[in-house]
Design an enzyme around this catalytic site. Structure first.
Site, PDB file in Angstrom:
ATOM      1  N   PHE A 150       0.801  -1.226   0.000  1.00 46.49           N
ATOM      2  CA  PHE A 150       0.000   0.000   0.000  1.00 46.49           C
ATOM      3  C   PHE A 150       0.835   1.277   0.000  1.00 46.49           C
ATOM      4  O   PHE A 150       0.463   2.264   0.650  1.00 46.49           O
ATOM      5  CB  PHE A 150      -0.980  -0.008   1.179  1.00 46.49           C
ATOM      6  N   CYS A 151       1.963   1.271  -0.684  1.00 41.67           N
ATOM      7  CA  CYS A 151       2.835   2.458  -0.746  1.00 41.67           C
ATOM      8  C   CYS A 151       3.175   2.971   0.657  1.00 41.67           C
ATOM      9  O   CYS A 151       3.269   4.193   0.882  1.00 41.67           O
ATOM     10  CB  CYS A 151       2.208   3.580  -1.582  1.00 41.67           C
TER      11      CYS A 151
END
Ligand code: PMP
Length: 406
Positions: free
Chosen positions: A359-360
């Protein structure tokens, strides 16, 4: 029949065909990546399209109507964020863009204090970062910030997320802001995940700047917001040099005056439809019963978290512990299953859309999973995330739980 509401989701009857031929309603449980569009946003775009023209650039009726709509959108967003005199609302492309803009507007030599719990959009843009380890509790966050600021000399800012895109946990922004302000340090809040779920007032959060994205706020037309104190923004070089950002240009290079106010950082033709759609959702949320929306979302969250206890090998992850308030986001670690494979099978066999990966937020996900590997955004390593909001139903949560159990 339920009455039509501006916050009804557009397209919530999307159907998908499963491998056995069964046709089911698609269960969208990936709002934290991009939320669906609501009627308010779609309606605002539909209304404006027949009158659409250039913004700030013409005397014709289309241009006049478009300029007015754009500046009214700015006023609505100012109200949504509680921006007042001395503040500025800049329309950007998204949160990443807003934070990069602000990072370039910091006075030279400013240190940025940031925790390792951040999305990369709030970790990477800052010129002189001091990275603090992701804390295990809100108290630890406050103490770590206090310690860090006591040791710092020179100008500094704090940047912090309002709610985590991985765990959904709400960060103690107000307490952190009080500490920061006691050292004369300004506070930037990445509200990408908070704004869709909670009112976001600069004043109540104790924030000097707020950034968020239209596509996570039910207005997927490519606009974002940076709202906050105007002085640094007015003193900084324009984010995009060009028309609109320049007040006057002479005959020789360097003979020019840049505009002040939002125009300074909105060079080129702005994203009118994006801004208008985003403002329409802000207005609809302001007029809505936010307590009822919050209660519905919290009921779904409780149902999902309770149900996960009966899914063998699945553990919900959290930084601050199970009691910390959250928005509608839950990430799950699996014992022995690949989250990417689980996500693929949820989509293919059950018509359920979730997200798997890191998720970055690689430092945070590594910390949460205690895994040493650092994959790319959205690769097979990491966690599985379910997220929801307006229009989400208990049926979708139950389908996810049943699918995970199977
Ligand atoms: N911050 C947070 C907390 C986010 O969740 C995201 C999006 N996942 C961003 C920033 C970046 O948002 P955008 O991609 O819209 O720029």
């Amino acid at each position: 029949m339920f009455p039509i509401s501006p916050l009804d989701v557009v397209g919530d009857d999307l159907k998908v065909t499963l491998p056995d031929g069964e046709v089911v309603r698609f269960a969208h449980l990936d709002y934290a990546a991009s939320a669906p569009c609501v009627r308010a946003a779609a309606g605002a775009v539909q209304d404006l399209l027949p009158r659409y023209g250039s913004v700030h650039r013409g005397t014709g009726v289309r241009s006049q109507a478009s300029t007015l709509a754009y500046e009214l959108a700015r006023d609505v967003v100012a109200e949504f964020t509680g921006a007042g005199p001395g503040d500025c609302v800049v329309f950007t492309r998204n949160t990443t863009d807003a934070l990069n803009l602000l990072a370039r507007a910091l006075p030279p030599g400013t240190t940025t204090v940031v925790f390792d719990g951040e999305h990369h959009a709030n970790l990477l843009p800052w010129p002189n970062p001091v990275r603090l380890p992701a804390p295990s509790s809100p108290d630890e966050a406050v103490e770590a910030l206090d310690r860090a600021l006591r040791q710092l000399t020179g100008p500094a800012v704090l940047t912090v997320t309002g709610a985590s895109n991985v765990t959904g946990e709400v960060w103690p922004v107000r307490r952190l802001a009080d500490v920061a302000h006691s050292y004369g340090v300004r506070v930037i809040v990445d509200a990408a995940q908070l704004a869709p779920h909670h009112p976001v007032s600069l004043h109540e959060l104790g924030a000097d700047y707020l950034a968020f994205s239209g596509h996570k706020l039910y207005a997927p037309f490519g606009a974002g917001v940076l709202a906050g104190r105007a002085d640094w923004l007015d003193a900084a070089p324009p984010y995009l040099a060009g028309g609109g950002a320049s007040a006057s240009v002479g005959d020789r290079p360097g003979e020019l005056t840049w505009a002040t106010g939002p125009a300074r950082h909105e060079g080129g033709t702005p994203n009118l439809l994006g801004a208008v759609a985003l403002a329409a959702v802000c207005e609809a949320l302001t007029g809505a019963d936010r307590t009822a929306l919050h209660d519905h979302e919290q009921a779904l969250l409780t149902r999902l978290r309770d149900g996960l206890r009966d899914v063998p090998g699945a553990t919900e992850v959290s930084l601050f512990g199970p009691e910390q308030p959250r928005v509608g986001i839950v990430s799950i670690a699996f014992d022995g299953s690949d989250p990417a494979e689980v996500a693929r099978r949820l989509a293919r066999d059950h018509g359920i859309g979730v997200r798997a990966g890191q998720f970055c937020a690689h430092p945070l996900v590594r910390r949460l999973t205690r895994s040493a590997s650092a994959g790319e955004c959205g690769t097979a390593t990491g966690l599985l995330r379910a997220s929801f909001g307006l229009g989400s139903t208990t049926d979708e949560v139950d389908r996810l739980l049943a699918a995970l159990r199977s």
